[in-house]
Design a protein around this motif. Sequence first.
Motif, PDB file in Angstrom:
ATOM      1  N   UNK A 129       0.835  -1.206   0.000  1.00 50.49           N
ATOM      2  CA  UNK A 129       0.000   0.000   0.000  1.00 50.49           C
ATOM      3  C   UNK A 129       0.866   1.250   0.000  1.00 50.49           C
ATOM      4  N   UNK A 130       1.944   1.236   0.766  1.00 48.17           N
ATOM      5  CA  UNK A 130       2.853   2.386   0.797  1.00 48.17           C
ATOM      6  C   UNK A 130       3.469   2.626  -0.580  1.00 48.17           C
ATOM      7  N   UNK A 131       3.870   1.546  -1.248  1.00 43.53           N
ATOM      8  CA  UNK A 131       4.456   1.674  -2.584  1.00 43.53           C
ATOM      9  C   UNK A 131       3.427   2.245  -3.562  1.00 43.53           C
ATOM     10  N   UNK A 132       2.197   1.768  -3.482  1.00 39.54           N
ATOM     11  CA  UNK A 132       1.153   2.277  -4.376  1.00 39.54           C
ATOM     12  C   UNK A 132       0.933   3.769  -4.164  1.00 39.54           C
ATOM     13  N   UNK A 133       0.955   4.195  -2.909  1.00 38.77           N
ATOM     14  CA  UNK A 133       0.799   5.622  -2.615  1.00 38.77           C
ATOM     15  C   UNK A 133       1.935   6.420  -3.247  1.00 38.77           C
ATOM     16  N   UNK A 271      14.757  -9.965   5.241  1.00 35.29           N
ATOM     17  CA  UNK A 271      15.192  -9.135   4.123  1.00 35.29           C
ATOM     18  C   UNK A 271      14.326  -9.518   2.941  1.00 35.29           C
ATOM     19  N   UNK A 272      13.637  -8.555   2.362  1.00 32.64           N
ATOM     20  CA  UNK A 272      12.741  -8.857   1.265  1.00 32.64           C
ATOM     21  C   UNK A 272      12.737  -7.730   0.249  1.00 32.64           C
ATOM     22  N   UNK A 273      12.224  -8.066  -0.920  1.00 28.89           N
ATOM     23  CA  UNK A 273      12.051  -7.089  -1.988  1.00 28.89           C
ATOM     24  C   UNK A 273      10.634  -7.234  -2.514  1.00 28.89           C
ATOM     25  N   UNK A 274       9.900  -6.151  -2.553  1.00 26.01           N
ATOM     26  CA  UNK A 274       8.554  -6.125  -3.127  1.00 26.01           C
ATOM     27  C   UNK A 274       8.512  -4.887  -4.009  1.00 26.01           C
ATOM     28  N   UNK A 275       8.581  -5.112  -5.321  1.00 24.90           N
ATOM     29  CA  UNK A 275       8.833  -3.973  -6.205  1.00 24.90           C
ATOM     30  C   UNK A 275       7.950  -4.000  -7.451  1.00 24.90           C
ATOM     31  N   UNK A 276       7.357  -2.848  -7.812  1.00 33.80           N
ATOM     32  CA  UNK A 276       6.539  -2.764  -9.033  1.00 33.80           C
ATOM     33  C   UNK A 276       7.424  -2.786 -10.282  1.00 33.80           C
ATOM     34  N   UNK A 277       7.145  -3.727 -11.179  1.00 32.87           N
ATOM     35  CA  UNK A 277       7.959  -3.880 -12.380  1.00 32.87           C
ATOM     36  C   UNK A 277       7.816  -2.649 -13.272  1.00 32.87           C
ATOM     37  N   UNK A 278       8.956  -2.140 -13.753  1.00 28.86           N
ATOM     38  CA  UNK A 278       8.939  -0.998 -14.666  1.00 28.86           C
ATOM     39  C   UNK A 278       9.079   0.356 -13.986  1.00 28.86           C
ATOM     40  N   UNK A 279       9.242   0.354 -12.664  1.00 26.63           N
ATOM     41  CA  UNK A 279       9.385   1.604 -11.914  1.00 26.63           C
ATOM     42  C   UNK A 279      10.652   1.513 -11.062  1.00 26.63           C
ATOM     43  N   UNK A 289      18.608   3.051   7.497  1.00 29.72           N
ATOM     44  CA  UNK A 289      19.503   2.187   6.733  1.00 29.72           C
ATOM     45  C   UNK A 289      18.837   1.666   5.470  1.00 29.72           C
ATOM     46  N   UNK A 290      17.584   1.242   5.568  1.00 23.04           N
ATOM     47  CA  UNK A 290      16.786   0.844   4.404  1.00 23.04           C
ATOM     48  C   UNK A 290      15.438   1.554   4.508  1.00 23.04           C
ATOM     49  N   UNK A 291      14.688   1.624   3.414  1.00 25.05           N
ATOM     50  CA  UNK A 291      13.481   2.463   3.395  1.00 25.05           C
ATOM     51  C   UNK A 291      12.417   2.032   4.404  1.00 25.05           C
ATOM     52  N   UNK A 292      11.781   3.036   4.998  1.00 25.29           N
ATOM     53  CA  UNK A 292      10.595   2.814   5.816  1.00 25.29           C
ATOM     54  C   UNK A 292       9.373   2.841   4.907  1.00 25.29           C
ATOM     55  N   UNK A 293       8.210   2.505   5.447  1.00 25.07           N
ATOM     56  CA  UNK A 293       6.978   2.603   4.652  1.00 25.07           C
ATOM     57  C   UNK A 293       6.708   4.048   4.242  1.00 25.07           C
ATOM     58  N   UNK A 294       7.062   4.988   5.115  1.00 21.58           N
ATOM     59  CA  UNK A 294       6.891   6.398   4.778  1.00 21.58           C
ATOM     60  C   UNK A 294       7.776   6.793   3.583  1.00 21.58           C
ATOM     61  N   UNK A 295       8.997   6.231   3.522  1.00 21.20           N
ATOM     62  CA  UNK A 295       9.870   6.484   2.384  1.00 21.20           C
ATOM     63  C   UNK A 295       9.267   5.899   1.105  1.00 21.20           C
ATOM     64  N   UNK A 296       8.712   4.700   1.202  1.00 17.00           N
ATOM     65  CA  UNK A 296       8.121   4.048   0.033  1.00 17.00           C
ATOM     66  C   UNK A 296       6.907   4.833  -0.467  1.00 17.00           C
ATOM     67  N   UNK A 297       6.179   5.471   0.445  1.00 17.76           N
ATOM     68  CA  UNK A 297       4.988   6.232   0.080  1.00 17.76           C
ATOM     69  C   UNK A 297       5.308   7.614  -0.458  1.00 17.76           C
ATOM     70  N   UNK A 298       6.567   8.013  -0.387  1.00 16.46           N
ATOM     71  CA  UNK A 298       6.993   9.327  -0.873  1.00 16.46           C
ATOM     72  C   UNK A 298       7.227   9.246  -2.373  1.00 16.46           C
ATOM     73  N   UNK A 299       6.412   9.932  -3.159  1.00 20.06           N
ATOM     74  CA  UNK A 299       6.514   9.832  -4.611  1.00 20.06           C
ATOM     75  C   UNK A 299       7.852  10.350  -5.139  1.00 20.06           C
ATOM     76  N   UNK A 300       8.549  11.171  -4.369  1.00 19.94           N
ATOM     77  CA  UNK A 300       9.860  11.662  -4.805  1.00 19.94           C
ATOM     78  C   UNK A 300      10.880  10.541  -4.891  1.00 19.94           C
ATOM     79  N   UNK A 301      10.596   9.444  -4.201  1.00 21.06           N
ATOM     80  CA  UNK A 301      11.522   8.303  -4.208  1.00 21.06           C
ATOM     81  C   UNK A 301      11.273   7.344  -5.369  1.00 21.06           C
TER      82      UNK A 301
END
Length: 301
Positions: A129-133, A271-279, A289-301
């Motif tokens: 959900x954070x990534x989608x945001x 340790x996991x990777x959940x990533x939208x293909x093509x982005x 050290x690694x992204x938080x959900x807030x970082x994933x939800x930041x469209x600048x990232x």
Amino acid sequence: MAKTKITDVIVPELFAPYVIQQTKELSALINSGIAQSNPLLDELVAKGGKTINMPFLNALSGDDEVLSDSVSLVPEKLDAQKDVAPVLIRGKAWSANELAGALAGTDPMTSAGNMVAEWWNVQEQKILTAILNGVFGGTLKNTHCYDISAMTGENAVIGANAVLDTKQLLGDAANNLKAIAMHSAVFTVLQKQNLIAYLPNSQGVVDFPSYLGYKVIVDDGIIPDSSDVYSTYLFADGVFGRGDGVPEALTPIETGRDVLASDDILVSRRALCLHPIGISWINPGITSATPTNADLANSAN
């Protein structure tokens, strides 16, 4: 009777792979086809590091040519690009008090493992959900979103017309869409419209309800933008790549004891990777050290 301790029933080298496998089996994201586990991604996650390079080929381009006995075909260049995906390293610790019910079961290690796997499932859905945001908070919002929040009357309520108008944003590529994810409040609205179908799969089991032919994933982690404005997402199969590994420097499962509190402790790390293909993950700068959900939800990232 002596009190059962976590260290008595959990064998880390057996427990860790069980939790990883059980998480996959329980995952609605994987079972729906949205996220597909990839053995190569598993290996890349296990190698360590903060990001993963994921090469891919764009669709083939150019028009066909008329064959000739005097003129050669003109080769088109294969357009290769790469995604950059962040590796997410997360963990959680629980005291024996929270696991007391599980430890009282006939198979304590399996019971505790199921609890941990289900907990990680919820976390993965929060990550998604954070990534989608983040993805739809940027430029895709202008091209891949259909907003009915400012409309009035029936047009402001989700229904078949709104969903079909949304899928049409993709043109003929909309044929690839297979699933739809929504908040339970949205699901209830569609149930009231009598458009939710419960169709058995080839094994005769209803694994997911269906709406307009799309598998329905209900997740209250899709937090509304306001009290009555919710986002609903349409997905193709395999649009997210998923990797799950254990880097050498990471201890996935540990048990211990807080002597002062007389509590047993269970620690789970992943340790996991959940990533939208093509982005791609741009990562202009994060504080952890690694992204938080807030970082994933930041469209600048």
